[in-house]
Design a protein around this motif. Structure first.
Motif, PDB file in Angstrom:
ATOM      1  N   LEU A  91       0.813  -1.204   0.000  1.00 40.92           N
ATOM      2  CA  LEU A  91       0.000   0.000   0.000  1.00 40.92           C
ATOM      3  C   LEU A  91       0.852   1.262   0.000  1.00 40.92           C
ATOM      4  O   LEU A  91       0.352   2.352  -0.262  1.00 40.92           O
ATOM      5  CB  LEU A  91      -0.934   0.000   1.221  1.00 40.92           C
ATOM      6  N   GLU A  92       2.152   1.118   0.329  1.00 34.91           N
ATOM      7  CA  GLU A  92       3.035   2.271   0.309  1.00 34.91           C
ATOM      8  C   GLU A  92       3.233   2.774  -1.116  1.00 34.91           C
ATOM      9  O   GLU A  92       3.602   3.919  -1.332  1.00 34.91           O
ATOM     10  CB  GLU A  92       4.387   1.904   0.942  1.00 34.91           C
ATOM     11  N   HIS A  93       3.033   1.910  -2.103  1.00 33.73           N
ATOM     12  CA  HIS A  93       3.208   2.292  -3.493  1.00 33.73           C
ATOM     13  C   HIS A  93       1.863   2.728  -4.074  1.00 33.73           C
ATOM     14  O   HIS A  93       0.849   2.074  -3.841  1.00 33.73           O
ATOM     15  CB  HIS A  93       3.759   1.122  -4.315  1.00 33.73           C
ATOM     16  N   PRO A  94       1.840   3.828  -4.836  1.00 33.76           N
ATOM     17  CA  PRO A  94       0.575   4.239  -5.446  1.00 33.76           C
ATOM     18  C   PRO A  94       0.101   3.207  -6.459  1.00 33.76           C
ATOM     19  O   PRO A  94       0.897   2.520  -7.095  1.00 33.76           O
ATOM     20  CB  PRO A  94       0.929   5.565  -6.123  1.00 33.76           C
ATOM     21  N   VAL A 206      -6.946   7.462  -0.302  1.00 34.71           N
ATOM     22  CA  VAL A 206      -8.079   6.629   0.113  1.00 34.71           C
ATOM     23  C   VAL A 206      -7.683   5.765   1.304  1.00 34.71           C
ATOM     24  O   VAL A 206      -6.505   5.490   1.536  1.00 34.71           O
ATOM     25  CB  VAL A 206      -8.553   5.728  -1.040  1.00 34.71           C
ATOM     26  N   ALA A 207      -8.689   5.350   2.067  1.00 31.66           N
ATOM     27  CA  ALA A 207      -8.461   4.439   3.176  1.00 31.66           C
ATOM     28  C   ALA A 207      -8.211   3.029   2.648  1.00 31.66           C
ATOM     29  O   ALA A 207      -8.494   2.728   1.487  1.00 31.66           O
ATOM     30  CB  ALA A 207      -9.675   4.440   4.115  1.00 31.66           C
ATOM     31  N   ARG A 208      -7.709   2.190   3.515  1.00 28.05           N
ATOM     32  CA  ARG A 208      -7.396   0.825   3.115  1.00 28.05           C
ATOM     33  C   ARG A 208      -8.630   0.097   2.594  1.00 28.05           C
ATOM     34  O   ARG A 208      -8.564  -0.663   1.631  1.00 28.05           O
ATOM     35  CB  ARG A 208      -6.805   0.068   4.313  1.00 28.05           C
ATOM     36  N   GLU A 209      -9.780   0.358   3.211  1.00 24.66           N
ATOM     37  CA  GLU A 209     -11.005  -0.316   2.794  1.00 24.66           C
ATOM     38  C   GLU A 209     -11.404   0.097   1.372  1.00 24.66           C
ATOM     39  O   GLU A 209     -11.836  -0.744   0.571  1.00 24.66           O
ATOM     40  CB  GLU A 209     -12.143  -0.004   3.769  1.00 24.66           C
ATOM     41  N   GLU A 210     -11.267   1.391   1.063  1.00 21.91           N
ATOM     42  CA  GLU A 210     -11.615   1.845  -0.284  1.00 21.91           C
ATOM     43  C   GLU A 210     -10.620   1.312  -1.309  1.00 21.91           C
ATOM     44  O   GLU A 210     -11.000   0.958  -2.432  1.00 21.91           O
ATOM     45  CB  GLU A 210     -11.655   3.370  -0.347  1.00 21.91           C
ATOM     46  N   MET A 211      -9.352   1.230  -0.924  1.00 21.38           N
ATOM     47  CA  MET A 211      -8.344   0.654  -1.817  1.00 21.38           C
ATOM     48  C   MET A 211      -8.701  -0.793  -2.147  1.00 21.38           C
ATOM     49  O   MET A 211      -8.593  -1.238  -3.295  1.00 21.38           O
ATOM     50  CB  MET A 211      -6.964   0.717  -1.167  1.00 21.38           C
ATOM     51  N   GLY A 213     -11.682  -2.006  -2.137  1.00 24.17           N
ATOM     52  CA  GLY A 213     -12.857  -1.972  -2.989  1.00 24.17           C
ATOM     53  C   GLY A 213     -12.492  -1.790  -4.454  1.00 24.17           C
ATOM     54  O   GLY A 213     -13.055  -2.449  -5.339  1.00 24.17           O
ATOM     55  N   TRP A 214     -11.541  -0.906  -4.727  1.00 24.11           N
ATOM     56  CA  TRP A 214     -11.082  -0.726  -6.093  1.00 24.11           C
ATOM     57  C   TRP A 214     -10.460  -2.012  -6.618  1.00 24.11           C
ATOM     58  O   TRP A 214     -10.700  -2.413  -7.760  1.00 24.11           O
ATOM     59  CB  TRP A 214     -10.072   0.416  -6.160  1.00 24.11           C
ATOM     60  N   ALA A 215      -9.646  -2.659  -5.782  1.00 27.06           N
ATOM     61  CA  ALA A 215      -8.995  -3.895  -6.213  1.00 27.06           C
ATOM     62  C   ALA A 215     -10.020  -4.998  -6.483  1.00 27.06           C
ATOM     63  O   ALA A 215      -9.788  -5.873  -7.323  1.00 27.06           O
ATOM     64  CB  ALA A 215      -8.003  -4.364  -5.141  1.00 27.06           C
ATOM     65  N   ALA A 216     -11.161  -4.937  -5.789  1.00 28.51           N
ATOM     66  CA  ALA A 216     -12.209  -5.939  -5.992  1.00 28.51           C
ATOM     67  C   ALA A 216     -13.038  -5.664  -7.235  1.00 28.51           C
ATOM     68  O   ALA A 216     -13.903  -6.464  -7.595  1.00 28.51           O
ATOM     69  CB  ALA A 216     -13.120  -6.006  -4.762  1.00 28.51           C
ATOM     70  N   GLY A 217     -12.806  -4.523  -7.877  1.00 28.53           N
ATOM     71  CA  GLY A 217     -13.501  -4.228  -9.112  1.00 28.53           C
ATOM     72  C   GLY A 217     -14.708  -3.330  -8.973  1.00 28.53           C
ATOM     73  O   GLY A 217     -15.495  -3.184  -9.908  1.00 28.53           O
ATOM     74  N   TRP A 218     -14.860  -2.732  -7.799  1.00 28.39           N
ATOM     75  CA  TRP A 218     -16.024  -1.862  -7.605  1.00 28.39           C
ATOM     76  C   TRP A 218     -15.874  -0.546  -8.317  1.00 28.39           C
ATOM     77  O   TRP A 218     -16.856   0.110  -8.652  1.00 28.39           O
ATOM     78  CB  TRP A 218     -16.253  -1.622  -6.107  1.00 28.39           C
ATOM     79  N   GLY A 219     -14.641  -0.112  -8.519  1.00 28.49           N
ATOM     80  CA  GLY A 219     -14.418   1.143  -9.261  1.00 28.49           C
ATOM     81  C   GLY A 219     -14.857   2.355  -8.463  1.00 28.49           C
ATOM     82  O   GLY A 219     -14.893   2.356  -7.239  1.00 28.49           O
ATOM     83  N   ASP A 220     -15.197   3.394  -9.205  1.00 26.52           N
ATOM     84  CA  ASP A 220     -15.542   4.664  -8.580  1.00 26.52           C
ATOM     85  C   ASP A 220     -16.904   4.580  -7.890  1.00 26.52           C
ATOM     86  O   ASP A 220     -17.826   4.006  -8.440  1.00 26.52           O
ATOM     87  CB  ASP A 220     -15.584   5.758  -9.655  1.00 26.52           C
TER      88      ASP A 220
END
Length: 220
Positions: A91-94, A206-211, A213-220
């Protein structure tokens, strides 16, 4: 003086890093506002990436690139020396997400023709990966090239390039030719080209939870 020729990845790293660093107020917000040095660099990059560069610039110009950075937790609850074995260390890396340039279509089997959500591709520069099919085909071509030991990008070459520029084109890969796609190239230009195009990228903390969510494919 050494007569040793620099590798393809070293030269590409040097080329992308050659643009003048820009401050936050000087970041470009359109391709037309780039300086002469950056335009010269882009022309040279076009000879190296004739199929990927123009689509990559189009992604940037259309504002389809999003850069996510994880919000740091309270310093009182985190260690100043994080464990590299910790799964959350990445998570340290964008992380970049690039929205597909193709407009979302309606589901052909849907009775009400519901509009589908746009497709996002996940890009990691450190591990050098993109979730799009084009990158997979580039990394694993149908016809594998003949093995050539002179084409190996050694650990010493990686260390030498990183020591000089702080990064290396191709990330953790070892081959002399790094696989690439338009999404990954767009993110490299935004991240590494001395501030170029960062103004065309949407940046979010973003918070870890939102990150996740993006990785899970939820997107914006």
């Amino acid at each position: 003086m050494s007569n040793r020729l620099h590798s393809y990845r070293h030269l590409t790293t040097a080329l992308i890093s050659s643009t003048t660093p820009a401050s936050a107020s000087d970041r470009t917000e359109s391709l037309a506002s780039t300086d002469a040095q950056t335009k010269s660099t882009l022309l040279t990059l076009y000879t190296l990436f004739p199929n990927e560069l123009l689509p990559a610039l189009d992604l940037l110009d259309c504002g389809l690139v999003t850069r996510l950075k994880s919000v740091k937790e309270d310093s009182a609850t985190t260690s100043s020396n994080p464990d590299p074995e910790d799964p959350s260390a990445w998570l340290e890396h964008p992380v970049y997400y690039v929205r597909s340039a193709q407009p979302p279509s309606t589901h052909p089997r849907s009775k009400h023709r519901t509009l589908q959500s746009p497709t996002y591709y996940e890009v990691h520069l450190n591990s050098w990966s993109c979730s799009c099919p084009s990158f997979a085909f580039s990394a694993f071509p149908a016809t594998a090239p003949a093995s050539d030991f002179s084409d190996l990008f050694s650990a010493k070459d990686v260390e030498r390039t990183v020591a000089k520029y702080g990064w290396v084109f191709g990330g953790l890969g070892r081959g002399v030719k790094a696989p690439v796609c338009k999404h990954l190239l767009a993110c490299v230009l935004a991240e590494k080209c001395g501030g170029f195009a960062r103004g065309m990228v949407e940046e979010r903390e973003v918070a870890r939870e939102e990150m996740a969510g993006w990785a899970a494919g939820w997107g914006d």
